[in-house]
Design an enzyme around this catalytic site. Structure first.
Site, PDB file in Angstrom:
ATOM      1  N   GLY A 103       0.794  -1.231   0.000  1.00 43.10           N
ATOM      2  CA  GLY A 103       0.000   0.000   0.000  1.00 43.10           C
ATOM      3  C   GLY A 103       0.821   1.274   0.000  1.00 43.10           C
ATOM      4  O   GLY A 103       0.297   2.335   0.349  1.00 43.10           O
ATOM      5  N   TRP A 156      -0.545   4.235  -2.045  1.00 45.33           N
ATOM      6  CA  TRP A 156      -1.713   4.814  -1.369  1.00 45.33           C
ATOM      7  C   TRP A 156      -1.273   5.758  -0.251  1.00 45.33           C
ATOM      8  O   TRP A 156      -1.694   6.920  -0.186  1.00 45.33           O
ATOM      9  CB  TRP A 156      -2.553   3.659  -0.830  1.00 45.33           C
ATOM     10  CG  TRP A 156      -3.839   4.024  -0.191  1.00 45.33           C
ATOM     11  CD1 TRP A 156      -4.602   5.138  -0.424  1.00 45.33           C
ATOM     12  CD2 TRP A 156      -4.557   3.252   0.781  1.00 45.33           C
ATOM     13  NE1 TRP A 156      -5.741   5.102   0.347  1.00 45.33           N
ATOM     14  CE2 TRP A 156      -5.730   3.960   1.090  1.00 45.33           C
ATOM     15  CE3 TRP A 156      -4.304   2.029   1.416  1.00 45.33           C
ATOM     16  CZ2 TRP A 156      -6.672   3.476   2.019  1.00 45.33           C
ATOM     17  CZ3 TRP A 156      -5.234   1.557   2.316  1.00 45.33           C
ATOM     18  CH2 TRP A 156      -6.401   2.272   2.622  1.00 45.33           C
ATOM     19  N   HIS A 158      11.459   0.289   0.543  1.00 50.07           N
ATOM     20  CA  HIS A 158      11.027  -1.105   0.748  1.00 50.07           C
ATOM     21  C   HIS A 158      12.073  -1.880   1.555  1.00 50.07           C
ATOM     22  O   HIS A 158      11.915  -3.085   1.770  1.00 50.07           O
ATOM     23  CB  HIS A 158      10.859  -1.818  -0.602  1.00 50.07           C
ATOM     24  CG  HIS A 158       9.754  -1.287  -1.469  1.00 50.07           C
ATOM     25  ND1 HIS A 158       8.530  -0.891  -0.973  1.00 50.07           N
ATOM     26  CD2 HIS A 158       9.702  -1.107  -2.824  1.00 50.07           C
ATOM     27  CE1 HIS A 158       7.763  -0.499  -1.985  1.00 50.07           C
ATOM     28  NE2 HIS A 158       8.446  -0.617  -3.104  1.00 50.07           N
ATOM     29  N   ARG A 171       0.896  -5.013   5.932  1.00 49.35           N
ATOM     30  CA  ARG A 171      -0.352  -5.568   5.367  1.00 49.35           C
ATOM     31  C   ARG A 171      -0.343  -7.073   5.554  1.00 49.35           C
ATOM     32  O   ARG A 171       0.720  -7.689   5.620  1.00 49.35           O
ATOM     33  CB  ARG A 171      -0.420  -5.215   3.865  1.00 49.35           C
ATOM     34  CG  ARG A 171      -1.712  -5.606   3.172  1.00 49.35           C
ATOM     35  CD  ARG A 171      -1.636  -5.266   1.689  1.00 49.35           C
ATOM     36  NE  ARG A 171      -2.926  -5.476   1.027  1.00 49.35           N
ATOM     37  CZ  ARG A 171      -3.134  -5.337  -0.278  1.00 49.35           C
ATOM     38  NH1 ARG A 171      -2.116  -4.997  -1.066  1.00 49.35           N
ATOM     39  NH2 ARG A 171      -4.328  -5.544  -0.803  1.00 49.35           N
ATOM     40  N   SER A 221      -1.216  -9.749  -4.319  1.00 55.30           N
ATOM     41  CA  SER A 221      -1.009  -8.510  -5.065  1.00 55.30           C
ATOM     42  C   SER A 221       0.331  -8.529  -5.797  1.00 55.30           C
ATOM     43  O   SER A 221       0.445  -8.081  -6.939  1.00 55.30           O
ATOM     44  CB  SER A 221      -1.085  -7.312  -4.112  1.00 55.30           C
ATOM     45  OG  SER A 221      -1.012  -6.096  -4.819  1.00 55.30           O
ATOM     46  N   SER A 227      -7.732  10.348  -1.183  1.00 57.45           N
ATOM     47  CA  SER A 227      -7.048   9.062  -1.005  1.00 57.45           C
ATOM     48  C   SER A 227      -7.989   7.862  -1.066  1.00 57.45           C
ATOM     49  O   SER A 227      -7.593   6.749  -0.720  1.00 57.45           O
ATOM     50  CB  SER A 227      -6.276   9.053   0.324  1.00 57.45           C
ATOM     51  OG  SER A 227      -7.156   9.254   1.413  1.00 57.45           O
ATOM     52  N   PHE A 252      -9.750   4.821  -2.939  1.00 58.70           N
ATOM     53  CA  PHE A 252      -9.237   4.009  -4.044  1.00 58.70           C
ATOM     54  C   PHE A 252      -9.846   4.459  -5.369  1.00 58.70           C
ATOM     55  O   PHE A 252      -9.155   4.557  -6.392  1.00 58.70           O
ATOM     56  CB  PHE A 252      -9.541   2.519  -3.802  1.00 58.70           C
ATOM     57  CG  PHE A 252      -9.005   1.630  -4.896  1.00 58.70           C
ATOM     58  CD1 PHE A 252      -7.658   1.299  -4.938  1.00 58.70           C
ATOM     59  CD2 PHE A 252      -9.834   1.146  -5.896  1.00 58.70           C
ATOM     60  CE1 PHE A 252      -7.139   0.494  -5.961  1.00 58.70           C
ATOM     61  CE2 PHE A 252      -9.329   0.347  -6.918  1.00 58.70           C
ATOM     62  CZ  PHE A 252      -7.983   0.019  -6.944  1.00 58.70           C
ATOM     63  N   MET A 262      -8.134   7.676  -6.541  1.00 54.39           N
ATOM     64  CA  MET A 262      -6.757   7.454  -6.979  1.00 54.39           C
ATOM     65  C   MET A 262      -6.705   6.664  -8.290  1.00 54.39           C
ATOM     66  O   MET A 262      -5.869   6.927  -9.149  1.00 54.39           O
ATOM     67  CB  MET A 262      -5.956   6.756  -5.886  1.00 54.39           C
ATOM     68  CG  MET A 262      -5.720   7.657  -4.675  1.00 54.39           C
ATOM     69  SD  MET A 262      -4.649   6.922  -3.428  1.00 54.39           S
ATOM     70  CE  MET A 262      -3.072   6.945  -4.267  1.00 54.39           C
TER      71      MET A 262
END
Length: 313
Positions: free
Chosen positions: A68, A71, A128, A150, A158, A247, A249, A252
């Site tokens: 995410g 996002w 990351h 998550r 995903s 923000s 979904f 976006m």
């Protein structure tokens, strides 16, 4: 499209072009035992990153791929705009556009860290990386980090769809093939459960705030409010609502062509919870549950994920 967005879309296009001349096995390289995408990262970048000097007022978002980060990046960028008395969604200053830099810390060229010294504060940085692979100056200067996590089954799901849509990443003929690689540390940025285990060592630090994808999904307004408070950004009710609306979904995804170019639909596929149920077999569920218990059972970060709620069939 402003310069910061163009930097992003150009990087994706260049990575895809570079990947076209590489074999499947050449798309990843190992650095300190962790696989990274060849067209986004390099050993030279990681070497240069070691001497990166973080500022105490940097705003850092840490999250494993497909947890995410796109996002939350928008939410944090909007909050930074508000802190600078700008209206989210409008064009930034000419100076900011001129100095635009791709925010992912480990992605780009080795010279980017020198260019980043010229960026105005606060600098927005995404990564990351596991904590042990971040520049030491981040922890020495007690930079505030928003750690986004998550549920691992949705991250795997995903990641599978994303890998098969991005020319710069290895693709997979079947979900079973991907699942095997995901659980044997052969995917970009390494094993997600090990990533969580490493970040668990830092979860009590006062400069780190941990949020889950699922809790932001459940109550975006409260999450935005808490994130703003953590970074010391005061919000009016009107500003809060603007960030929350922008923000969603749907919003976006609708704007994704402007923000992410032709790859917008790849980055904003579903944005849901529990999509893993469409892919995981009973045996795969048991394997993931076992590894989760071994690495994260009883940990604070494991409890924060509410694994029994989101990852049990």
């Amino acid at each position: 499209m402003d310069k910061s967005r163009k930097v992003f879309t150009d990087l994706l296009e260049n990575a895809a072009a570079a990947a076209s001349s590489l074999s499947h096995d050449q798309l990843l390289f190992l650095y300190n035992g962790i696989p990274y995408p060849t067209t986004f990262c390099s050993p030279e970048v990681f070497k240069a990153l070691e001497s990166f000097e973080a500022r105490s007022d940097d705003v850092i978002l840490a999250g494993y791929p497909k947890s995410g980060t796109n996002w939350l990046s928008q939410i944090l960028n909007d909050l930074i705009d508000i802190s600078q008395k700008k209206t989210p969604g409008r064009e930034g200053s000419a100076n900011a556009k001129e100095l635009a830099e791709f925010p992912y810390l480990e992605v780009g060229d080795a010279e980017k860290y020198e260019r980043m010294t010229k960026l105005p504060s606060p600098r927005f940085i995404v990564t990351h990386l596991r904590p042990e692979n971040l520049p030491k100056s981040i922890f020495k200067n007690k930079v505030k980090i928003l750690l986004l996590i998550r549920n691992p089954k949705d991250v795997a799901t995903s990641s599978y769809h994303f890998s098969n849509s991005m020319a710069s990443l290895p693709s997979y003929e079947t979900w079973d093939d991907f699942f095997t690689n995901f659980t044997t540390k052969k995917v970009p940025w390494g094993c997600y459960l090990e990533y969580l285990s490493e970040w668990n060592k830092y979860i009590d630090k006062e400069n780190i705030m941990t949020v889950t994808y699922e809790e932001v999904k459940e109550n975006r307004a409260l999450s935005v409010k808490n994130i703003a408070a953590f970074f010391g950004i005061p919000l009016t009710e009107e500003e809060l609502q603007l960030v929350v609306e922008r923000s969603s979904f749907q919003s976006m995804k609708k704007n994704s062509e402007k923000t992410h170019g032709p790859m917008g639909n790849i980055f904003f596929r579903k944005g849901g919870v529990s999509d893993w149920k469409n892919l995981f077999s009973e045996d795969q569920n048991k394997k993931m549950d076992k590894v989760f218990e071994e690495l994260l059972g009883g940990t604070k970060i494991g409890k924060k994920l509410k694994y029994d709620l989101y990852c049990k069939a």
